[in-house]
Scaffold this motif. Structure first.
Motif, PDB file in Angstrom:
ATOM      1  N   UNK A 720      -3.068  12.549   5.486  1.00  0.00           N
ATOM      2  CA  UNK A 720      -3.944  13.729   5.546  1.00  0.00           C
ATOM      3  C   UNK A 720      -3.599  14.691   4.417  1.00  0.00           C
ATOM      4  N   UNK A 721      -4.628  15.318   3.825  1.00  0.00           N
ATOM      5  CA  UNK A 721      -4.424  16.294   2.764  1.00  0.00           C
ATOM      6  C   UNK A 721      -4.413  15.715   1.374  1.00  0.00           C
ATOM      7  N   UNK A 722      -4.294  14.415   1.221  1.00  0.00           N
ATOM      8  CA  UNK A 722      -4.318  13.789  -0.102  1.00  0.00           C
ATOM      9  C   UNK A 722      -5.744  13.349  -0.422  1.00  0.00           C
ATOM     10  N   UNK A 723      -6.108  13.262  -1.714  1.00  0.00           N
ATOM     11  CA  UNK A 723      -7.479  12.844  -2.059  1.00  0.00           C
ATOM     12  C   UNK A 723      -7.829  11.461  -1.511  1.00  0.00           C
ATOM     13  N   UNK A 775      -3.643   5.615  -0.988  1.00  0.00           N
ATOM     14  CA  UNK A 775      -2.892   6.807  -0.571  1.00  0.00           C
ATOM     15  C   UNK A 775      -1.465   6.452  -0.199  1.00  0.00           C
ATOM     16  N   UNK A 776      -1.282   5.366   0.521  1.00  0.00           N
ATOM     17  CA  UNK A 776       0.058   4.945   0.918  1.00  0.00           C
ATOM     18  C   UNK A 776       0.872   4.500  -0.294  1.00  0.00           C
ATOM     19  N   UNK A 777       0.217   3.834  -1.245  1.00  0.00           N
ATOM     20  CA  UNK A 777       0.937   3.422  -2.456  1.00  0.00           C
ATOM     21  C   UNK A 777       1.387   4.628  -3.260  1.00  0.00           C
ATOM     22  N   UNK A 778       0.509   5.642  -3.382  1.00  0.00           N
ATOM     23  CA  UNK A 778       0.881   6.856  -4.100  1.00  0.00           C
ATOM     24  C   UNK A 778       2.047   7.574  -3.431  1.00  0.00           C
ATOM     25  N   UNK A 779       1.998   7.638  -2.109  1.00  0.00           N
ATOM     26  CA  UNK A 779       3.098   8.270  -1.377  1.00  0.00           C
ATOM     27  C   UNK A 779       4.395   7.509  -1.569  1.00  0.00           C
ATOM     28  N   UNK A 780       4.323   6.178  -1.586  1.00  0.00           N
ATOM     29  CA  UNK A 780       5.517   5.360  -1.768  1.00  0.00           C
ATOM     30  C   UNK A 780       6.109   5.556  -3.164  1.00  0.00           C
ATOM     31  N   UNK A 781       5.250   5.660  -4.179  1.00  0.00           N
ATOM     32  CA  UNK A 781       5.750   5.852  -5.537  1.00  0.00           C
ATOM     33  C   UNK A 781       6.414   7.216  -5.686  1.00  0.00           C
ATOM     34  N   UNK A 782       5.819   8.225  -5.073  1.00  0.00           N
ATOM     35  CA  UNK A 782       6.425   9.551  -5.146  1.00  0.00           C
ATOM     36  C   UNK A 782       7.791   9.581  -4.457  1.00  0.00           C
ATOM     37  N   UNK A 783       7.883   8.900  -3.323  1.00  0.00           N
ATOM     38  CA  UNK A 783       9.152   8.871  -2.594  1.00  0.00           C
ATOM     39  C   UNK A 783      10.232   8.187  -3.422  1.00  0.00           C
ATOM     40  N   UNK A 784       9.883   7.101  -4.063  1.00  0.00           N
ATOM     41  CA  UNK A 784      10.890   6.375  -4.841  1.00  0.00           C
ATOM     42  C   UNK A 784      11.259   7.115  -6.108  1.00  0.00           C
ATOM     43  N   UNK A 810       0.123  -0.712   0.339  1.00  0.00           N
ATOM     44  CA  UNK A 810      -1.075  -0.271  -0.366  1.00  0.00           C
ATOM     45  C   UNK A 810      -1.594  -1.229  -1.390  1.00  0.00           C
ATOM     46  N   UNK A 811      -0.873  -2.306  -1.743  1.00  0.00           N
ATOM     47  CA  UNK A 811      -1.373  -3.245  -2.747  1.00  0.00           C
ATOM     48  C   UNK A 811      -2.487  -4.081  -2.148  1.00  0.00           C
ATOM     49  N   UNK A 812      -3.448  -4.488  -2.979  1.00  0.00           N
ATOM     50  CA  UNK A 812      -4.586  -5.212  -2.477  1.00  0.00           C
ATOM     51  C   UNK A 812      -4.572  -6.655  -2.933  1.00  0.00           C
ATOM     52  N   UNK A 813      -3.602  -7.107  -3.665  1.00  0.00           N
ATOM     53  CA  UNK A 813      -3.577  -8.479  -4.120  1.00  0.00           C
ATOM     54  C   UNK A 813      -2.673  -8.609  -5.313  1.00  0.00           C
ATOM     55  N   UNK A 814      -3.191  -9.165  -6.383  1.00  0.00           N
ATOM     56  CA  UNK A 814      -2.406  -9.351  -7.589  1.00  0.00           C
ATOM     57  C   UNK A 814      -2.333  -8.050  -8.372  1.00  0.00           C
ATOM     58  N   UNK A 815      -1.595  -8.088  -9.494  1.00  0.00           N
ATOM     59  CA  UNK A 815      -1.411  -6.874 -10.289  1.00  0.00           C
ATOM     60  C   UNK A 815      -2.705  -6.438 -10.955  1.00  0.00           C
ATOM     61  N   UNK A 816      -3.664  -7.335 -11.125  1.00  0.00           N
ATOM     62  CA  UNK A 816      -4.915  -7.002 -11.776  1.00  0.00           C
ATOM     63  C   UNK A 816      -6.059  -7.410 -10.877  1.00  0.00           C
ATOM     64  N   UNK A 817      -7.151  -6.640 -10.974  1.00  0.00           N
ATOM     65  CA  UNK A 817      -8.313  -6.970 -10.163  1.00  0.00           C
ATOM     66  C   UNK A 817      -8.958  -8.266 -10.606  1.00  0.00           C
ATOM     67  N   UNK A 818      -9.572  -8.951  -9.639  1.00  0.00           N
ATOM     68  CA  UNK A 818     -10.214 -10.215  -9.977  1.00  0.00           C
ATOM     69  C   UNK A 818     -11.483  -9.988 -10.786  1.00  0.00           C
TER      70      UNK A 818
END
Length: 859
Positions: A720-723, A775-784, A810-818
């Protein structure tokens, strides 16, 4: 009053229908009067054409003939008395009965009252004009002899059927042969001697019987062992037989006997001497000896089944075949347990498989047998095939030398036990030696046996063998010990590997032994598949252990020089090992296998952090994924119901991935109408999926329950509160509104609208899950980053043991979109909509529709 039929004014109009109706009346009366006569004549002609009079005594033929003649005369006289020639007036009356208002009779009548009244006369003329118009509808009346009442047993049809059989399978020429059966043979003498002949080929040839009188020409080609039957009529001695095709010796019947029967065994001459006689040059078609041969090398399956292809052929067909397997003593290395003389054993005899359907003249088959438990297993043998045809001739193949294909043991201990079993079955003189070897094997069990159970089973078999040997080993006791050793060898080879790592080690060891022993390509493929399965089980166990550690707050951090590997990397390593083995590069394959084994044993699990925020996000993502699956299932079921409205014969597919009619990835309603179970976390969604397909009210209730579950999940959504978190909530709001619209459409029985709203809900759910993951990936990166960890390390900890990024982070698959620069979810929806559109077009080919429905069931 009416006029006479001869003065009627309608003769020209009804000339053709009246004539046909009169002919029908004549046919009716003739059939009613003389059907017994025609039945008797047809039955007599059928009996004569089939030659039944030649099989019966002459007295019976004459008695039946007299009865037939008297019956014919009596029925003819009775029919003549009953027959009445049809009159024209009767034909007019019958035709008039089929027309409405009987117009013919009306036209034949005259006006009796009011003839002088103009008005009455006008009405009369108008009536006759209408009747005259109706004559155009007149059609000839079909005859109706009504013979079923006069012939309740349908004897006329029996006689007709017999006549048709005589025409097809008999001969018209046989009818005249009855004249030769007159008393004293006067008719035959008057007409001269006569003869008849038949040629009957052997039944297994499938050829028809020939009537010798109808054969033109002087050359005959007959199959070997054809039966010839001749009959001479007239004065005895007027016709005689001369033949050289039977090869008969000894007491031969007189050449003038009225009946001659013999078998054609060789080429020669066939001649009938006398008035009307003929001669033929007979050529015999020899029955070829059947042939059989090995069509390829013998193969052995993973479990020891022998597959031996062979081919057989014969001019008329193979009846049966056998394979005889004999021990090739000259090729056996007579050492160790095989040094002593073997005990006598019967040859191995098995029946060859024959085609169940089709032609047996030329075919290829495979002999599949399992000789793994036979004492000759993997020893040099000779295989001889033999086949037999219907004539009793036997064809034998050349001996095929090969080791007897059987199961091979790649585990050293299992191979040793199997070898001692073979030596014991080879000769009971090896019993003492076998006991000594088994005792030596079990001397230090901790260094040899992986299982205490296998060691105990070996000791039991050893104790029995020593006890039996002390009192004189009998064949039954030997077989008992051999069976125990065989069971032990299988247990050692296959093992009881419940632990994934132990199973992986065992698979690697078996593959290594197969390399050393020169295994076949099929065995290598089987062992490689076993290694792949064991690797998958081991990786699943590692992942499960990592999840358990994560739930308890533990962390497993890789060492500084650790290398991450994905599942594709492991697959490429195993493919490389198999490729090297198939190319014969065993040294390189052995080295690659050792590296793979070390890498798997040293593999450790890396797990992300287990704080409460991560666990909350994981639960939220799992719940939304279940909601998405259930929504997809409802949409697929609504689509199938819409299909059934336009095409009632269309049915819902079923596959391993789609268990039920709800489709998608959820477990929806079964095809038989049994209740399924939803996979959502809410108790409401899972318990309301048990309605029958096509009941829109039930679908609406399920849609409503799914909407409530989404509201509950949205209330506990993290971020909540994040874009990105706000974007996820907005997307779920849109999904909820689309679900409400789908529910209203379902209650209104508007399936098309409901499917559109459900598609919008599915797209919104996917967008919400994607936003929540970001959102979860961004939060995880900030925490680390706050903890001073590098971005690369954060991504490493977000990977599972195979190097894949975990969805919970938060990852959706590989490092690059298909699909770079394109909305993947929009494209997926477009593809799914196109598949649905095409599957609803009934004009497409059936195979294409089945393929499209399987795609819908899968996705």
């Amino acid at each position: 009053m009416s006029r006479a039929p001869d003065d009627d004014p309608v003769s020209k109009t009804l000339r053709l229908p009246l004539a046909l109706t009169w002919v029908g009346l004549l046919a009716e009366r003739l059939l009613r009067a003389f059907w017994p006569v025609t039945s008797i004549v047809m039955a007599v002609l059928a009996a004569l054409m089939l030659g039944l009079h030649e099989l019966a005594p002459i007295e019976a033929v004459w008695i039946l003939g007299v009865i037939a003649i008297l019956a014919t005369l009596w029925f003819t006289l009775r029919g003549g008395r009953r027959f009445r020639w049809p009159r024209r007036a009767e034909a007019l009356a019958r035709l008039d009965e089929t027309l409405p208002g009987r117009p013919i009779q009306a036209l034949l009548d005259d006006q009796a009252v009011g003839a002088g009244d103009a008005a009455s006369a006008a009405v009369w003329h108008a009536h006759q004009a209408r009747m005259q118009a109706r004559l155009a509808e007149a059609r000839a009346v079909h005859p109706d002899p009504q013979l079923a009442r006069r012939d309740p047993f349908a004897l006329r049809y029996v006689a007709l059927l017999a006549l048709l059989v005589g025409l097809i399978f008999g001969s018209v020429w046989r009818v005249g042969s009855v004249a030769g059966m007159a008393p004293g043979g006067a008719p035959a003498v008057a007409g001269g001697p006569a003869w008849e002949g038949w040629i009957e080929p052997p039944r297994y040839t499938g050829l028809p019987t020939l009537y010798l009188n109808d054969i033109s020409g002087s050359d005959l080609r007959l199959p070997e062992n054809s039966q010839i039957t001749l009959r001479f009529y007239g004065e005895i001695g007027a016709l005689t037989l001369a033949e050289t095709v039977s090869g008969r010796i000894g007491e031969v019947p007189s050449a003038s006997d009225p009946q001659q029967d013999f078998t054609v065994t060789r080429s020669g001459d066939l001649r009938i001497d006398g008035p009307g006689g003929r001669a033929w040059k007979v050529s015999v078609i020899r029955d070829a000896v059947p042939e059989v041969g090995i069509a390829g090398p013998a193969e052995v399956g993973p479990q020891g089944q022998m597959t031996l292809p062979f081919r057989a052929r014969d001019d008329y067909g193979i009846v049966s075949g056998q394979a005889v397997i004999a021990l090739d003593m000259d090729q056996i290395a007579r050492r160790y347990g095989l040094a002593v003389a073997p005990e006598p054993r019967d040859l191995i005899t098995v029946d060859l498989p024959m085609p169940i359907t089709g032609d047996r003249k030329d075919f290829s088959e495979k002999l599949i047998e399992d000789f793994s438990k036979h004492p000759w297993a993997n020893l040099p043998v000779t295989v001889t095939l033999s086949v037999m045809d219907a004539a009793g001739q036997t064809g034998v193949s050349a001996p095929f030398a090969s080791p007897l294909p059987a199961r091979r043991f790649f585990d050293p201990l299992a191979a040793a036990v199997a070898e001692q079993r073979r030596d014991l079955l080879w000769s009971r003189e090896n019993a003492v030696r076998v006991a000594q070897v088994l005792r030596a094997i079990s001397h230090r069990p901790d260094e040899v046996f992986r299982s205490q159970t296998a060691y105990l089973r070996l000791r039991v078999a050893l104790r029995r063998l020593e006890n039996y040997t002390a009192h004189g080993l009998t064949p039954s006791e030997r077989d008992e010990v051999a069976e125990a050793l065989w069971t032990l060898a299988l247990a050692l080879e296959e093992g009881d590997l419940g632990d994934a790592l132990e199973r992986l080690r065992r698979a690697q060891e078996r593959l290594s032994e197969a390399m050393k022993n020169g295994a076949s390509d099929q065995e290598i493929a089987e062992l490689m598949q076993e290694l792949r399965d064991a690797t998958d089980d081991y990786m699943r166990q590692l992942s499960r252990q990592a999840r358990e550690n994560g739930e308890t707050g533990e962390q497993a951090t890789p060492s500084g020089d650790a290398v991450q590997m994905t599942q594709n990397d492991l697959q490429r390593m195993m493919d490389r090992i198999q490729e090297l083995m198939e190319q014969g590069r065993m040294a390189e394959a052995q080295q690659a296998l050792q590296e793979f084994q070390q890498m798997m044993e040293n593999m450790r699990v890396t797990q992300g952090e287990g704080q409460d925020g991560s666990s909350e996000g994981q639960r939220a993502m799992d719940g939304l994924a279940d909601t998405l699956r259930n929504q997809q299932g409802l949409s697929d079921q609504a689509f199938r119901d819409l299909q059934q409205q336009f095409n009632p014969d269309s049915g819902a597919g079923q596959s391993q991935q789609n268990q039920g009619q709800s489709g998608g990835q959820g477990r929806g309603q079964s095809h038989e109408g049994q209740q399924g179970q939803g996979s959502g976390q809410g108790g409401e969604t899972g318990g309301e999926t048990g309605q029958r397909p096509g009941e829109e009210g039930a679908l609406a209730e399920r849609q409503q329950a799914l909407r409530r579950e989404l509201d509950r999940q949205r209330g506990g959504l993290p971020g909540a509160g994040t874009p990105d978190g706000d974007a996820a909530r907005d997307a779920l709001d849109r999904a909820g509104r689309a679900m409400d619209g789908a529910e209203e459409a379902l209650r209104g029985n508007d399936l098309a609208e409901a499917i559109d709203r459900q598609s919008e809900a599915i797209e919104a759910l996917r967008e919400g899950m994607r936003s929540l993951g970001e959102a979860m990936a961004q939060q995880q990166r900030q925490t680390r980053q706050g903890q001073g960890m590098a971005e690369g390390d954060a991504q490493g900890r977000a990977r599972d043991p195979l190097g894949r990024e975990a969805g919970a982070n938060g990852a959706v698959g590989s490092d690059q979109g298909l699909l770079q620069g394109e909305d993947v979810y929009r494209r997926a929806r477009e593809l799914l909509d196109e598949i649905r559109r095409r599957s609803g077009e009934g004009a497409r080919p059936r195979i294409e529709l089945d393929y499209l429905r399987r795609l819908l069931d899968r996705f």
